[in-house]
Design a protein around this motif. Sequence first.
Motif, short mmCIF file in Angstrom:
data_model
loop_
_atom_site.label_atom_id
_atom_site.label_comp_id
_atom_site.label_asym_id
_atom_site.label_seq_id
_atom_site.Cartn_x
_atom_site.Cartn_y
_atom_site.Cartn_z
N ASN A 43 38.15 159.14 27.69
CA ASN A 43 37.64 160.36 27.05
C ASN A 43 36.88 159.89 25.91
N LYS A 44 35.69 159.20 25.99
CA LYS A 44 34.85 158.89 24.87
C LYS A 44 33.44 158.87 25.72
N LYS A 45 32.47 159.27 24.88
CA LYS A 45 31.02 159.35 25.55
C LYS A 45 30.54 158.05 25.47
N VAL A 46 29.47 157.62 26.25
CA VAL A 46 29.11 156.44 26.59
C VAL A 46 28.24 155.91 25.21
N ILE A 47 27.48 156.68 24.58
CA ILE A 47 27.13 156.43 23.01
C ILE A 47 28.09 155.76 22.18
N GLU A 48 29.35 156.36 22.15
CA GLU A 48 30.53 155.96 21.25
C GLU A 48 30.71 154.58 21.72
N LEU A 49 31.02 154.38 22.91
CA LEU A 49 31.08 152.99 23.27
C LEU A 49 30.15 151.78 23.12
N VAL A 50 28.82 152.28 23.09
CA VAL A 50 27.72 151.52 22.77
C VAL A 50 27.89 151.15 21.11
N GLN A 51 28.20 152.21 20.31
CA GLN A 51 28.13 151.95 18.99
C GLN A 51 29.38 151.18 18.61
N GLU A 52 30.51 151.15 19.34
CA GLU A 52 31.60 150.14 19.10
C GLU A 52 31.31 148.95 19.37
N GLY A 53 30.76 148.73 20.57
CA GLY A 53 30.08 147.39 20.94
C GLY A 53 29.34 146.62 20.23
N ASN A 54 28.45 147.54 19.66
CA ASN A 54 27.33 146.74 18.60
C ASN A 54 27.96 146.65 17.27
N GLU A 55 28.78 147.29 16.68
CA GLU A 55 30.01 147.06 15.56
C GLU A 55 30.49 145.86 15.82
N VAL A 56 31.05 145.64 16.75
CA VAL A 56 31.48 143.93 17.02
C VAL A 56 30.68 143.15 16.86
N PHE A 57 29.40 143.49 17.65
CA PHE A 57 28.43 142.27 17.63
C PHE A 57 27.90 141.82 16.58
N ILE A 58 27.64 142.93 15.72
CA ILE A 58 26.92 142.80 14.45
C ILE A 58 28.11 141.83 13.50
N TYR A 59 29.30 142.28 13.48
CA TYR A 59 30.47 141.33 12.87
C TYR A 59 30.29 140.00 13.10
N MET A 60 30.47 139.76 14.37
CA MET A 60 30.52 138.37 14.84
C MET A 60 29.32 137.52 14.65
N ILE A 61 28.15 138.04 14.91
CA ILE A 61 26.62 137.21 14.79
C ILE A 61 26.70 136.87 13.12
N LEU A 62 26.91 138.16 12.31
CA LEU A 62 26.82 137.76 10.81
C LEU A 62 28.10 136.95 10.10
N ASN A 63 28.82 136.67 10.90
CA ASN A 63 30.13 135.69 10.57
C ASN A 63 29.54 134.37 10.50
N VAL A 64 28.32 134.08 11.17
CA VAL A 64 27.81 132.67 11.41
C VAL A 64 26.88 132.57 10.14
N SER A 65 27.32 131.52 9.30
CA SER A 65 26.58 131.23 8.04
C SER A 65 24.87 131.20 8.32
N GLY A 66 24.18 131.98 7.61
CA GLY A 66 22.82 131.92 7.72
C GLY A 66 21.95 132.78 8.66
N SER A 67 23.09 133.45 9.42
CA SER A 67 22.33 134.26 10.54
C SER A 67 21.88 135.76 10.28
N ARG A 68 21.04 136.27 10.88
CA ARG A 68 20.70 137.68 10.59
C ARG A 68 20.70 138.37 11.87
N LEU A 69 20.70 139.69 11.75
CA LEU A 69 20.67 140.62 13.09
C LEU A 69 19.90 141.93 12.50
N GLY A 70 19.19 142.24 13.66
CA GLY A 70 18.31 143.51 13.71
C GLY A 70 18.58 144.54 14.76
N LEU A 71 18.06 145.70 14.70
CA LEU A 71 18.56 146.61 15.42
C LEU A 71 17.15 147.57 16.17
#
Length: 242
Positions: A43-71
């Motif tokens: 019971n979620k829209k696809v865009i919500e799943l996309v947003q949640e997936g990217n939130e996790v991705f952002i956190y994990m990439i930026l948890n590596v020292s010196g890394s940067r992420l763009g969108l």
Amino acid sequence: LSRKTVPVRIGLRESIGTESKPIDVFSAVELSGSMQQNVPVINKKVIELVQEGNEVFIYMILNVSGSRLGLVGYDKTTDDLTQQHDLSTDVVSLNNTVYNNWKPGSGACTCCGINIAVDKLLVQSNPSRYRSIVLMSDGDTTAECSQQGVTGDLNGDGNADDAEDDAVQAACDAWINNDIQVHVIGFGPTTTVDETTLQAIATCGNGTYIYASAIDLAEAYIQMAYLLTTYYSGQTVGVIGD
């Protein structure tokens, strides 16, 4: 030494270690009309799943020292600059773009999404860093890019120089011309996602392809984050002496 057998011994001494590069990665996400669809089982829209997936991705990439992420969010164009974010370490600012500015549009110019991510990496990063793009798409591409010129049938569907071929060529150009890897998350029902095109994009971009259903999208981003944080550390072998 004429007519004599002379034994020659060659010695090689190795020094093996690791060389780490900080990560610069753009998450390029298709924001086509299919993002408005509802996923009944959760019971979620696809865009919500996309947003949640990217939130996790952002956190994990930026948890590596010196890394940067763009969108880069894209539909039939990449004209909406509010759906883009430069390379950053600001988790709050990146998530604001994901949750507040990423809205379903119409159409999908996949080559546009790859090209704008490449352009940003060339300006905002440099070859001393591990540069890559993670593309999320269902493979249904509706717009071509003049930047890719005239292409052959790169995805093997029997049609040359169409929008899908331009998307594959954009990934080829990213890797061959700029040493930027293009990884792909194929997203959507197995009956509609164009995995042939998406796998061709990943192959030509020297990247990895991962398929995800709606409920597995966050897990696919987790896998991709692990993949990138493994890639950035490479082994070097040094030979010393004569």
